[in-house]
Design a protein around this motif. Structure first.
Motif, short mmCIF file in Angstrom:
data_model
loop_
_atom_site.label_atom_id
_atom_site.label_comp_id
_atom_site.label_asym_id
_atom_site.label_seq_id
_atom_site.Cartn_x
_atom_site.Cartn_y
_atom_site.Cartn_z
N TYR C 298 15.19 -84.06 88.53
CA TYR C 298 15.65 -83.48 89.81
C TYR C 298 16.33 -82.14 89.62
O TYR C 298 17.13 -81.72 90.43
CB TYR C 298 16.62 -84.48 90.48
CG TYR C 298 16.09 -85.89 90.45
CD1 TYR C 298 15.09 -86.29 91.34
CD2 TYR C 298 16.56 -86.80 89.50
CE1 TYR C 298 14.58 -87.57 91.28
CE2 TYR C 298 16.06 -88.09 89.45
CZ TYR C 298 15.06 -88.48 90.34
OH TYR C 298 14.55 -89.74 90.30
N VAL C 299 16.02 -81.47 88.53
CA VAL C 299 16.76 -80.27 88.16
C VAL C 299 16.61 -79.16 89.21
O VAL C 299 15.54 -78.98 89.80
CB VAL C 299 16.33 -79.78 86.76
CG1 VAL C 299 14.86 -79.38 86.76
CG2 VAL C 299 17.21 -78.65 86.26
N GLN C 300 17.73 -78.47 89.50
CA GLN C 300 17.75 -77.33 90.42
C GLN C 300 18.07 -76.08 89.62
O GLN C 300 18.67 -76.17 88.55
CB GLN C 300 18.86 -77.54 91.47
CG GLN C 300 18.67 -78.77 92.33
CD GLN C 300 17.39 -78.70 93.17
OE1 GLN C 300 17.12 -77.70 93.81
NE2 GLN C 300 16.59 -79.76 93.12
N PRO C 301 17.69 -74.90 90.13
CA PRO C 301 17.99 -73.67 89.39
C PRO C 301 19.47 -73.54 89.03
O PRO C 301 19.80 -73.17 87.91
CB PRO C 301 17.55 -72.57 90.36
CG PRO C 301 16.54 -73.21 91.23
CD PRO C 301 16.89 -74.65 91.34
N GLU C 302 20.35 -73.91 89.95
CA GLU C 302 21.77 -73.68 89.66
C GLU C 302 22.31 -74.62 88.59
O GLU C 302 23.33 -74.35 87.97
CB GLU C 302 22.62 -73.80 90.95
CG GLU C 302 22.58 -75.16 91.57
CD GLU C 302 23.57 -75.27 92.73
OE1 GLU C 302 24.71 -74.80 92.55
OE2 GLU C 302 23.20 -75.81 93.79
N CYS C 303 21.62 -75.77 88.34
CA CYS C 303 22.06 -76.72 87.30
C CYS C 303 22.22 -76.04 85.96
O CYS C 303 23.08 -76.37 85.15
CB CYS C 303 21.05 -77.85 87.13
SG CYS C 303 20.95 -78.94 88.54
N PHE C 323 24.37 -83.20 92.82
CA PHE C 323 23.97 -83.91 94.05
C PHE C 323 25.05 -84.88 94.49
O PHE C 323 25.82 -85.38 93.68
CB PHE C 323 22.68 -84.69 93.79
CG PHE C 323 21.48 -83.81 93.62
CD1 PHE C 323 21.01 -83.04 94.67
CD2 PHE C 323 20.81 -83.76 92.41
CE1 PHE C 323 19.89 -82.24 94.53
CE2 PHE C 323 19.70 -82.94 92.25
CZ PHE C 323 19.25 -82.18 93.31
N GLN C 327 22.37 -88.33 98.22
CA GLN C 327 21.16 -87.62 97.78
C GLN C 327 20.52 -88.33 96.59
O GLN C 327 19.31 -88.52 96.53
CB GLN C 327 21.52 -86.18 97.38
CG GLN C 327 21.74 -85.26 98.57
CD GLN C 327 22.26 -83.90 98.13
OE1 GLN C 327 23.19 -83.85 97.32
NE2 GLN C 327 21.68 -82.84 98.64
#
Lengths: 335, 416, 335
Positions: C298-303, C323, C327
């Protein structure tokens, strides 16, 4: 004596017997495997060295009886074993008519007196240094290890020569050769003992130094291995004192070193014999050299047999002692 | 493979050992190309000439002289004959002969020699002085003759008719020759041995022969050990029992005893360097066999070997493809050790007088043996034995360093 | 709320490699264990959980070094104490350790009773052999170990017996806190059960007051401990009660750990086997953002950019993810 240990002991005793028989067979058979008739070759050698024809004939006849050369090989072997067990090694060629047993009697004592303490002392010092190197690391290890590696690769005769040149030839602290003053006759006087001790130092230390190198390296790796063992960490976390843990480690590292000694004692004795030769020490090594120089077959054969038996016995004794010290032996045998 | 090599050459110990060994090897290969002398030629008449540059005296006299006026030449000339020890010896004799001690000044060369010349009498018997010491003083006296002379030396030839000596030329004390104009100059960097052989040339040859002995012995021992170890470890069962029995026997029977017996039985005439190497090889395989066997046993049950077995590969195929590559590093290390212990074994045998026969090639052991028979160590002729010892030590040390380096690469547990 | 037996605040420890690099294997870890409670710590091998076990002892030796933070056992702060005082007064008495590899945790050449003597003498030099024997016999009897074990060498014991001996020895001084590092992982199923039962016994019989149980099998903890923490790359990524973490994992890594093992446990049985792809990051240069980002589904850019807080959601529940709870739960439901 527990049942497990008794079984271990018996096992080793049987093995000693087998190896001893094998040593006899080798000593008997090797010279006979060579092309040509050994007795003819031997008599030819005698003929070169001896002008006295009656003496020569006597040697030949004595030798023929001793070997029973006209009988079957197996019979010859038993004859040989019986003779040897009775301490009858025949007459020396080079010092005829002196019996070989007579020549060997004194040199065995010199060799045991020199090598046994030297190997033990070298083993003890080497193990202590190796353990210290593993424990202290840093400077001590950095200095000690290269020296040990260098020394342990140095031939024993080289060490003997270097000690001799420095301490006997240059500094003149010790004599260059012999087991006692050349003007003396062995007896139990004070002067003689002092002279023996004086002559003892250089051969002794050259053997010790060589032994130290090899043992220190072995003990160091064993100790490092043990220091990283799980039981060390566990013992530490139970609050056991460092001194106690060091005792555990060195005891456990020492045990394989004992079997190591048993396995390497043959090689060590070999090196030490050559060191004896350098110092003309009146032991088996020097006797062996004389035998080779004088093409003295009975003498060489007797010396090699005795060295082998001595090594086998030493090996046996070490293994027996080891079984007493290491509990794992008893446990493994009683399973 | 490339990665392993990189790692090996990053180990300081290995690189040091490897450099020493390569240097020795290069010398052994290239020295004979430059110095083409027979290494066993007896060039020196006499034993143990010290190391140095030997300048032909005859050629020097016939070379064009150059006059150099050097102020310290005379002092040097005196000092070479009359060092501190000699001055003290002179004083000792003079005092013993009854000259008051305060009249003797050993720092004043002229006075001292004067005193000596006046008082010394070779026939005079000084109580307590050994014959050897008396001889020494006679020799010293002879060497001091004309030491303070400033005259040159006249070279004379006998007249073929009359037999009378006729001066040909005079060599002045300030005469020099340019060494490049002397046709015969011989450098004996390590002097000569007891037979008068050039030690350096002999040593290089001996190193080569000893290395060959070590390599032949090492290869034979490693091959025997490898084959027995593979057989015992992989085949197992009775074969293994028999091999283990033999191996254990030979572990306790000292190998040098076997060496001695075999070498002696072969006899001096039949013992060539190669024979000795083969004998050493046949008596030193035990450790390799044992270690290879235990490694093979642990490999035998690994997955990739089992897979190979299930795929129906033959035993030779499995051994070559699935076992050998895994013990290769170990076998290389064993080989290195065998080579160095083979060289040591030859040396030990030779010292006992059981080495290769002496007429063909020198070996390190034989050189050691000769030096010791002629008591080089007691006579202080270091050049006859020390370079040999150093060479032996360098070979074994470098090989052991390489081995330790390899061991650290292949056994991470030993890394600190 | 019971008395707090073990409190750890922002503990950081590091390894110094032989090249002098720092590896922070425990990074600002905080935890609390109350009297009578047990805490499980789960994570893959290499996540730092074993190092955490070592670090909690408060007794550091190379290559592990203390950096910052504090450890408080039953109100007594042990960080900053003199190492020898820790050894004498804390180790084994206040906090004890059960190692991962019990097979090799005991000195092979020492009888069990002699080892116990060494442990007790390290803290109480005056204890007599008789007293120690009595104590050991009694303690072994209560824990269901035969008395003969005391007179045996470790080689004479089976694997399960050895592990139970190690446990009994660890708690011989009735420590307040027990740290068990994978005590059952190398054993067969029967022995595993016996070991777990024994650990529970220890708590019930009051030989230890609080326990930390470390394992790579997260579901195993559900049966054994009250609370669970999940560790990843030197940091705690989630904590909660055993029930919460096992049945309602929040952090994607905990979720993955649950899926990585098949367990015959009702409720989790139907979960698909989903091993987590990839390996933990190299702690020599940890990533600046979320350490799990590279392996997270579920990685996001900001992680990968900003550091992630350990978010406290009340009732002792906390996790380290950008999250929200809702979520995450929703994402897991969708698979």
């Amino acid at each position: 004596m527990s049942k497990g240990y008794f079984r271990y002991f018996l096992n080793k005793l049987v093995w000693l017997f087998i190896t001893a028989v094998f040593a006899f067979v080798l000593n008997f058979i090797l010279p006979r495997l060579m092309p040509g008739d050994p007795v003819a070759a031997i008599t030819a050698r005698i003929a070169q060295g001896m002008s006295n024809s009656t003496g020569m004939k006597e040697v030949y006849e004595q030798y023929a009886t001793l070997f029973g050369t006209n009988r079957p090989l197996l019979e010859q072997f038993f004859l040989y074993v019986r003779n040897v067990l009775q301490g009858n090694f025949g007459s020396s060629f080079s010092q005829y008519p002196r019996p070989v047993a007579d020549i060997l009697k004194s040199s065995i004592l010199w060799t045991i007196g020199l090598q046994f303490p030297a190997i033990i002392v070298g083993w003890l010092i080497g193990n202590t240094l190796g353990a210290l190197a593993a424990y202290l690391k840093k400077g001590f290890d950095k200095v000690l290890m290269p020296i040990s590696i260098f020394i342990s690769n140095f031939p024993a005769f080289g060490m003997a020569i270097i000690l001799m040149v420095i301490f006997a030839v240059d500094l003149k602290w010790f004599p260059t050769s012999g087991g006692y003053g050349f003007d003396m006759i062995p007896n139990f006087s004070w002067d003689f003992i002092v002279s023996v001790i004086h002559h003892y130092q250089l051969p002794f230390w050259s053997i010790v130094l060589i032994a130290i190198g090899g043992q220190a390296i072995g003990m160091r790796s064993m100790s490092i291995y043990e220091l990283n063992a799980d039981y060390v960490k566990y013992s530490r976390f139970l609050g056991i004192k460092d001194s106690t843990i060091v005792r555990y480690v060195f005891r456990n590292a020492m045990l394989p070193q004992i079997t190591g000694l048993a396995l390497s004692i043959g090689t060590m004795v070999g090196g030490a014999l050559v060191a004896e030769i350098v110092f003309s020490y009146p032991g088996l090594g020097y006797t062996l050299l004389n035998g080779v120089m004088g093409q003295d077959y009975p003498l060489i054969s007797a010396v090699t047999l005795i060295i082998t038996i001595m090594v086998l016995l030493a090996n046996f004794l070490i293994e027996i002692a080891y079984g007493l010290i290491d509990p794992r032996i008893k446990a493994a045998q009683s399973e | 493979m490339k990665h392993t090599l990189q790692q090996i050459f990053r180990s300081g110990k290995f690189v040091t050992g490897f450099s020493i060994f390569t240097a020795l090897l290069l010398i052994v290969i290239f020295y004979p190309l430059i110095v083409r002398d027979d290494p066993l030629a007896n060039i020196g008449q006499g034993t143990f000439f010290p190391p140095g540059v030997y300048v032909n005296v005859y050629d020097s006299i016939n070379a064009p002289p150059y006059i150099l006026n050097l102020s310290d030449a005379a002092a040097k000339r005196v000092a070479s004959k009359l060092g501190n020890q000699e001055r003290k010896d002179l004083k000792e004799w003079l005092v013993a002969a009854g000259i008051p001690e305060d009249e003797i000044d050993i720092t004043d060369t002229a006075k001292l020699l004067d005193l000596w010349e006046k008082n010394y009498d070779p026939t005079k018997n000084i109580p307590g002085m050994t014959l050897a010491r008396q001889r020494y003083f006679q020799r010293l006296n002879a060497s001091l003759q004309g030491i303070l002379s400033v005259e040159g030396i006249t070279i004379a030839n006998p007249n073929p008719q009359t037999g009378a000596l006729e001066a040909v030329k005079t060599v002045q004390q300030a005469d020099y020759v340019n060494i490049s104009q002397v046709p015969n100059v011989r450098v004996l960097a390590l002097g000569t041995d007891n037979f008068g052989r050039d030690v350096l040339t002999e040593l290089v040859k001996a190193t080569g022969v000893s290395l060959q002995i070590g390599i032949v012995a090492g290869i034979i021992a490693t091959l025997i050990g490898l084959i027995l170890g593979l057989l015992g470890g992989y085949v197992g069962g009775t074969v293994d029992d028999i091999i283990m029995f033999i191996t254990n026997l030979f572990i306790v029977i000292p190998s040098f005893v076997l060496l001695i017996l075999i070498s002696f039985s072969i006899g001096q005439e039949k013992r060539g360097a190669f024979t000795i190497a083969v004998v050493i090889g046949f008596t030193s395989w035990v450790w390799t066999a044992r270690a290879v066997r235990s490694q093979v046993i642990s490999l035998r049950v690994r997955d990739h070997v089992n897979l190979s077995k299930l795929s129906g590969h033959s035993i030779p195929h499995i051994i070559i493809n699935d076992i050998l590559p895994y013990i290769a590093s170990y076998v290389v290390m064993a080989l290195i050790l065998q080579i160095s212990s083979g060289i040591l074994a030859e040396a030990g045998l030779s010292i006992l007088g059981l080495g290769p026969r002496t007429t063909e090639v020198p070996t390190l052991g034989l050189m050691m043996n000769w030096a010791m028979i002629y008591q080089a160590q007691i006579l202080g002729k270091w050049w006859a034995y020390l370079p040999v010892l150093v060479t032996i030590a360098l070979i074994t040390f470098s090989m052991n360093l390489m081995n330790t380096g390899l061991d650290q690469v292949f056994n991470p547990a030993l890394r600190e | 709320m019971g008395k707090i037996m073990l409190e750890v605040n922002e503990l950081t420890t590091k390894y110094i490699t032989r090249f002098g690099e720092n590896v922070y294997a425990v990074d600002h870890v905080s935890l609390k264990v109350e009297e009578g409670k047990s805490l499980g710590i789960a994570g893959e091998s290499g996540c730092g959980k074993s190092t955490l076990a070592l670090s909690l002892m408060g007794y550091y030796f190379a290559p592990l070094h203390y950096t910052s933070g504090e450890i408080i056992i039953d109100g007594q702060k042990i960080t900053g104490m003199d190492p020898d005082d820790i050894r004498r007064k804390i180790l084994g008495k206040e906090i004890a350790y059960i190692p991962q590899a019990a097979m090799n945790a005991l000195n092979p050449t020492l009888k069990i009773i002699h080892f116990i003597e060494d442990v007790i003498h390290a803290h109480d030099p005056k204890a007599t052999k008789k007293e120690i024997y009595e104590l050991a016999r009694e303690r072994f009897a209560i824990l269901g170990l035969p008395e003969e074990v005391l007179q045996k060498y470790p080689v004479e014991l089976s694997g399960g017996m050895k592990q139970r001996t190690v446990i009994a020895t660890s708690v011989i001084l009735s420590p307040k806190v027990l740290i068990a590092d994978e005590p059952s992982s190398a054993l067969d199923v029967t022995s595993q059960k016996m070991v777990i039962k024994m650990l529970k016994d220890l708590m019930e019989k009051g030989f230890v007051k609080a326990m930390i149980f470390i394992t790579h099998e997260l579901p195993l903890l559900y049966n054994v401990t009250d609370d669970i923490m999940v560790m990843y790359a030197g940091q705690i990524v989630e904590k909660g009660t055993a029930r919460e973490v096992v049945f309602d994992p929040l952090h994607p890594y905990s979720k993955g750990l649950m899926g990585a093992i098949i367990v015959p446990e009702s409720g989790v049985r139907n979960v698909k086997l989903t091993a987590i792809p990839g390996t933990p990051p190299n702690l020599k240069n940890p990533p600046s953002g979320c350490r799990f980002a590279d392996r997270c589904k579920y990685v996001q850019p900001e992680c990968k950019v900003r550091s992630i807080d350990f978010r406290d959601v009340g009732n002792g529940r906390a996790y380290r993810c950008i999250f929200s709870e809702e979520q995450l739960r929703k994402a897991y439901q969708n698979g």
